[in-house]
Scaffold this active site. Sequence first.
Site, short mmCIF file in Angstrom:
data_model
loop_
_atom_site.label_atom_id
_atom_site.label_comp_id
_atom_site.label_asym_id
_atom_site.label_seq_id
_atom_site.Cartn_x
_atom_site.Cartn_y
_atom_site.Cartn_z
CB CYS A 7 0.95 9.57 7.40
SG CYS A 7 -0.51 10.07 6.47
N GLY A 110 -3.96 -3.91 -7.24
CA GLY A 110 -3.09 -4.48 -6.20
C GLY A 110 -2.51 -3.43 -5.26
CG HIS A 117 2.13 4.77 -3.36
ND1 HIS A 117 1.05 4.38 -2.62
CD2 HIS A 117 2.53 3.67 -4.06
CE1 HIS A 117 0.79 3.10 -2.87
NE2 HIS A 117 1.67 2.64 -3.75
CG HIS A 119 5.33 2.40 -7.61
ND1 HIS A 119 5.92 1.50 -6.75
CD2 HIS A 119 4.00 2.36 -7.34
CE1 HIS A 119 4.97 0.93 -6.00
NE2 HIS A 119 3.80 1.43 -6.35
P1 5GP Z 1 1.48 -0.49 -4.04
O1 5GP Z 1 1.39 -1.94 -4.35
O2 5GP Z 1 0.52 -0.06 -2.94
O3 5GP Z 1 1.41 0.39 -5.24
O4 5GP Z 1 2.95 -0.28 -3.51
C1 5GP Z 1 3.33 -0.14 -2.20
C2 5GP Z 1 4.83 -0.08 -2.22
O5 5GP Z 1 5.26 0.37 -0.97
C3 5GP Z 1 5.50 -1.44 -2.46
O6 5GP Z 1 6.37 -1.33 -3.58
C4 5GP Z 1 6.26 -1.70 -1.17
O7 5GP Z 1 7.51 -2.32 -1.39
C5 5GP Z 1 6.42 -0.31 -0.59
N1 5GP Z 1 6.43 -0.25 0.86
C6 5GP Z 1 5.57 -0.86 1.72
N2 5GP Z 1 5.87 -0.56 2.98
C7 5GP Z 1 6.95 0.26 2.93
C8 5GP Z 1 7.74 0.91 3.93
O8 5GP Z 1 7.50 0.79 5.13
N3 5GP Z 1 8.77 1.69 3.49
C9 5GP Z 1 9.06 1.84 2.17
N4 5GP Z 1 10.10 2.61 1.87
N5 5GP Z 1 8.33 1.25 1.21
C10 5GP Z 1 7.30 0.46 1.59
ZN ZN Z 2 -1.14 8.46 5.02
#
Ligand code: 5GP
Ligand code: ZN
Length: 131
Positions: A7, A110, A117, A119
């Site tokens: 956010c 995970g 989000h 990727h």
């Molecule tokens: P998830 O595992 O939840 O799909 O992916 C979370 C992603 O967010 C991970 O790839 C991690 O590297 C990224 N991430 C976590 N914290 C931050 C942050 O503060 N800034 C950015 N740019 N990416 C983040």
């Molecule tokens: Zn949020």
Amino acid sequence: MEDCIFCKIASGEIGSLVYENEFVAAFDDLNPQAPVHTLIVPKKHIENIEDLHFHSEGECHHHDEEHEQHGPCDGKYIKEIFKAIKEVAKIKGVSESGYRIISNCGKDAGQTVMHLHFHLLAGKELGEKII
Ligand code: 5GP
Ligand code: ZN
């Protein structure tokens, strides 16, 4: 959601954005897994795909005043996210070469950040397997 890192990034409070419009924001992943690794998120705090709420059928029947109160419906965000994915691919120069979209939903996937989000991974041959 004042304690949500995505956010804060999406609102421009911290970090820098690759792309944004009224509904979505995109920013590079902190820990990139490919030469291009950008995250596309809704500006609204939705936890993940399971937290999306869609109309049972047809289009939205809310009045404009209702949207002014509670914002656009989730379907609008999903449409805007996929439009943004195409924009980000263009900005990163990978529209032609190709890219992979992944959204982790919940514990077994995970998911670590509880703000929806997607990727966008690109910039090399990612291989046939997704995991
Ligand atoms: P998830 O595992 O939840 O799909 O992916 C979370 C992603 O967010 C991970 O790839 C991690 O590297 C990224 N991430 C976590 N914290 C931050 C942050 O503060 N800034 C950015 N740019 N990416 C983040
Ligand atoms: Zn949020």
